[in-house]
Design an enzyme around this catalytic site. Structure first.
Site, PDB file in Angstrom:
ATOM      1  N   SER A 128      40.398  46.803  37.298  1.00 15.05           N
ATOM      2  CA  SER A 128      40.834  45.485  36.801  1.00 15.05           C
ATOM      3  C   SER A 128      40.715  45.368  35.286  1.00 15.05           C
ATOM      4  O   SER A 128      41.488  44.663  34.643  1.00 15.05           O
ATOM      5  CB  SER A 128      40.001  44.390  37.469  1.00 15.05           C
ATOM      6  OG  SER A 128      40.275  44.389  38.854  1.00 15.05           O
ATOM      7  N   GLU A 167      41.552  47.318  33.104  1.00 11.54           N
ATOM      8  CA  GLU A 167      42.760  47.830  32.435  1.00 11.54           C
ATOM      9  C   GLU A 167      44.008  46.979  32.670  1.00 11.54           C
ATOM     10  O   GLU A 167      45.077  47.263  32.144  1.00 11.54           O
ATOM     11  CB  GLU A 167      43.046  49.261  32.912  1.00 11.54           C
ATOM     12  CG  GLU A 167      42.129  50.322  32.322  1.00 11.54           C
ATOM     13  CD  GLU A 167      40.752  50.298  32.948  1.00 11.54           C
ATOM     14  OE1 GLU A 167      40.654  50.070  34.160  1.00 11.54           O
ATOM     15  OE2 GLU A 167      39.766  50.483  32.214  1.00 11.54           O
ATOM     16  N   ALA A 189      40.532  43.520  42.528  1.00 13.66           N
ATOM     17  CA  ALA A 189      39.436  43.036  43.379  1.00 13.66           C
ATOM     18  C   ALA A 189      38.127  43.435  42.724  1.00 13.66           C
ATOM     19  O   ALA A 189      37.864  44.638  42.543  1.00 13.66           O
ATOM     20  CB  ALA A 189      39.549  43.656  44.765  1.00 13.66           C
ATOM     21  N   VAL A 190      37.365  42.429  42.332  1.00 19.28           N
ATOM     22  CA  VAL A 190      36.049  42.702  41.732  1.00 19.28           C
ATOM     23  C   VAL A 190      35.011  42.303  42.765  1.00 19.28           C
ATOM     24  O   VAL A 190      34.963  41.143  43.193  1.00 19.28           O
ATOM     25  CB  VAL A 190      35.864  41.901  40.421  1.00 19.28           C
ATOM     26  CG1 VAL A 190      34.534  42.264  39.779  1.00 19.28           C
ATOM     27  CG2 VAL A 190      37.004  42.214  39.446  1.00 19.28           C
ATOM     28  N   VAL A 191      34.216  43.310  43.195  1.00 23.32           N
ATOM     29  CA  VAL A 191      33.246  43.066  44.271  1.00 23.32           C
ATOM     30  C   VAL A 191      31.842  43.073  43.672  1.00 23.32           C
ATOM     31  O   VAL A 191      31.403  44.096  43.129  1.00 23.32           O
ATOM     32  CB  VAL A 191      33.360  44.172  45.354  1.00 23.32           C
ATOM     33  CG1 VAL A 191      32.351  43.935  46.467  1.00 23.32           C
ATOM     34  CG2 VAL A 191      34.785  44.203  45.900  1.00 23.32           C
ATOM     35  N   GLU A 212      28.915  45.769  44.447  1.00 26.75           N
ATOM     36  CA  GLU A 212      28.909  47.153  43.970  1.00 26.75           C
ATOM     37  C   GLU A 212      28.565  47.303  42.510  1.00 26.75           C
ATOM     38  O   GLU A 212      28.383  48.408  42.028  1.00 26.75           O
ATOM     39  CB  GLU A 212      30.305  47.767  44.166  1.00 26.75           C
ATOM     40  CG  GLU A 212      30.604  48.132  45.597  1.00 26.75           C
ATOM     41  CD  GLU A 212      32.121  48.154  45.776  1.00 26.75           C
ATOM     42  OE1 GLU A 212      32.582  47.914  46.878  1.00 26.75           O
ATOM     43  OE2 GLU A 212      32.831  48.389  44.775  1.00 26.75           O
ATOM     44  N   HIS A 272      27.940  44.995  36.472  1.00 25.95           N
ATOM     45  CA  HIS A 272      28.716  44.290  35.434  1.00 25.95           C
ATOM     46  C   HIS A 272      29.890  43.531  36.048  1.00 25.95           C
ATOM     47  O   HIS A 272      30.953  43.435  35.492  1.00 25.95           O
ATOM     48  CB  HIS A 272      29.181  45.245  34.334  1.00 25.95           C
ATOM     49  CG  HIS A 272      30.040  46.386  34.759  1.00 25.95           C
ATOM     50  ND1 HIS A 272      29.612  47.395  35.578  1.00 25.95           N
ATOM     51  CD2 HIS A 272      31.316  46.689  34.461  1.00 25.95           C
ATOM     52  CE1 HIS A 272      30.580  48.260  35.756  1.00 25.95           C
ATOM     53  NE2 HIS A 272      31.628  47.861  35.101  1.00 25.95           N
ATOM     54  N   ARG A 300      40.316  37.643  52.374  1.00 26.19           N
ATOM     55  CA  ARG A 300      41.321  37.124  51.433  1.00 26.19           C
ATOM     56  C   ARG A 300      42.519  38.062  51.294  1.00 26.19           C
ATOM     57  O   ARG A 300      43.509  37.728  50.678  1.00 26.19           O
ATOM     58  CB  ARG A 300      40.667  36.927  50.056  1.00 26.19           C
ATOM     59  CG  ARG A 300      39.701  35.761  49.998  1.00 26.19           C
ATOM     60  CD  ARG A 300      38.774  35.920  48.826  1.00 26.19           C
ATOM     61  NE  ARG A 300      37.869  34.779  48.658  1.00 26.19           N
ATOM     62  CZ  ARG A 300      36.844  34.527  49.450  1.00 26.19           C
ATOM     63  NH1 ARG A 300      36.602  35.319  50.497  1.00 26.19           N
ATOM     64  NH2 ARG A 300      36.071  33.488  49.264  1.00 26.19           N
TER      65      ARG A 300
HETATM   66  O1  LIG Z   1      38.699  46.448  39.582  1.00 26.32           O
HETATM   67  C1  LIG Z   1      37.486  46.659  39.531  1.00 26.32           C
HETATM   68  N1  LIG Z   1      36.981  47.485  38.567  1.00 26.32           N
HETATM   69  C2  LIG Z   1      35.657  47.734  38.513  1.00 26.32           C
HETATM   70  N2  LIG Z   1      35.189  48.559  37.543  1.00 26.32           N
HETATM   71  C3  LIG Z   1      36.064  49.475  36.845  1.00 26.32           C
HETATM   72  C4  LIG Z   1      36.675  48.812  35.603  1.00 26.32           C
HETATM   73  O2  LIG Z   1      37.695  47.901  35.999  1.00 26.32           O
HETATM   74  C5  LIG Z   1      37.319  49.888  34.693  1.00 26.32           C
HETATM   75  O3  LIG Z   1      38.329  50.537  35.406  1.00 26.32           O
HETATM   76  C6  LIG Z   1      36.299  50.893  34.212  1.00 26.32           C
HETATM   77  O4  LIG Z   1      35.219  50.207  33.613  1.00 26.32           O
HETATM   78  C7  LIG Z   1      36.912  51.859  33.208  1.00 26.32           C
HETATM   79  O5  LIG Z   1      37.365  51.140  32.100  1.00 26.32           O
HETATM   80  C8  LIG Z   1      34.778  47.156  39.445  1.00 26.32           C
HETATM   81  N3  LIG Z   1      33.391  47.404  39.431  1.00 26.32           N
HETATM   82  O6  LIG Z   1      32.815  47.927  38.427  1.00 26.32           O
HETATM   83  O7  LIG Z   1      32.707  47.149  40.476  1.00 26.32           O
HETATM   84  C9  LIG Z   1      35.330  46.296  40.452  1.00 26.32           C
HETATM   85  O8  LIG Z   1      34.636  45.726  41.322  1.00 26.32           O
HETATM   86  N4  LIG Z   1      36.669  46.081  40.453  1.00 26.32           N
END
Ligand SMILES: O=c1[nH]c(NC[C@H](O)[C@H](O)[C@H](O)CO)c([N+](=O)[O-])c(=O)[nH]1
Length: 150
Positions: A54, A56, A77-79, A82, A85, A124
């Site tokens: 997300s 990016e 989807a940000v969970v 896990e 951050h 969802r």
């Molecule tokens: O889309 C997500 N990216 C997540 N991390 C990756 C982040 O989006 C970047 O792709 C990564 O930090 C590289 O820039 C997540 N977590 O860290 O859990 C998540 O829950 N969802």
């Protein structure tokens, strides 16, 4: 009083979707729901851009908005379960998406679900309801509304 609102007509629209691969069990379901919605509303031009996560999404959304799409749908989807951050990623993505839409004048719909755990995510993303379909409806409405407000 004259009320101005966007219709749900897909004909003639060019829609871009940016979808994060992280948690793709959830994001693929959101994508399916969104594509179903666009197809059933007659959208002929839908392009899908995949990004690692997300975080990016905003940059890819900006590139699509600059290419002349009528609207961009951001799916992720940000969970929380896990990641430490969780808030950082979720907040930055939300701020980034808003900035892109205001900078470019192209509607960018925030379709990033932020959930406590994957079960909440599945509720969802297709089990109880599909937020992807709902976010696609908002995308159609905003694409048509912005055309009217030009
Ligand atoms: O889309 C997500 N990216 C997540 N991390 C990756 C982040 O989006 C970047 O792709 C990564 O930090 C590289 O820039 C997540 N977590 O860290 O859990 C998540 O829950 N969802």
């Amino acid at each position: 009083v004259k009320t101005i609102e966007g219709a749900f007509i897909g004909k003639g629209l060019r829609i871009g979707i940016v979808v994060a691969r992280f948690n793709d069990l959830l994001t693929e379901e959101l994508l399916k729901g969104a594509l179903d919605c666009f197809e059933r509303h007659g959208v002929e031009r839908v392009d899908v851009v995949k990004v690692p996560g997300s975080f990016e999404i905003p940059l890819a959304a900006k590139k699509l908005a600059e290419r002349g799409y009528d609207a961009v749908l951001a799916l992720g989807a940000v969970v929380r379960g896990e990641t430490k951050h969780f808030d950082l990623v979720a907040n930055e993505v939300a701020k980034g998406v808003v900035k892109v839409s205001l900078d470019t004048g192209v509607p960018v719909i925030f379709g990033v679900i932020t959930v406590e755990d994957e079960l909440q995510g599945f509720n969802r993303a297709g089990v109880k309801s599909n937020k992807g379909f709902e976010y696609a409806m908002a995308t159609l409405e905003m694409a048509n509304l912005i055309k009217k407000l030009r």
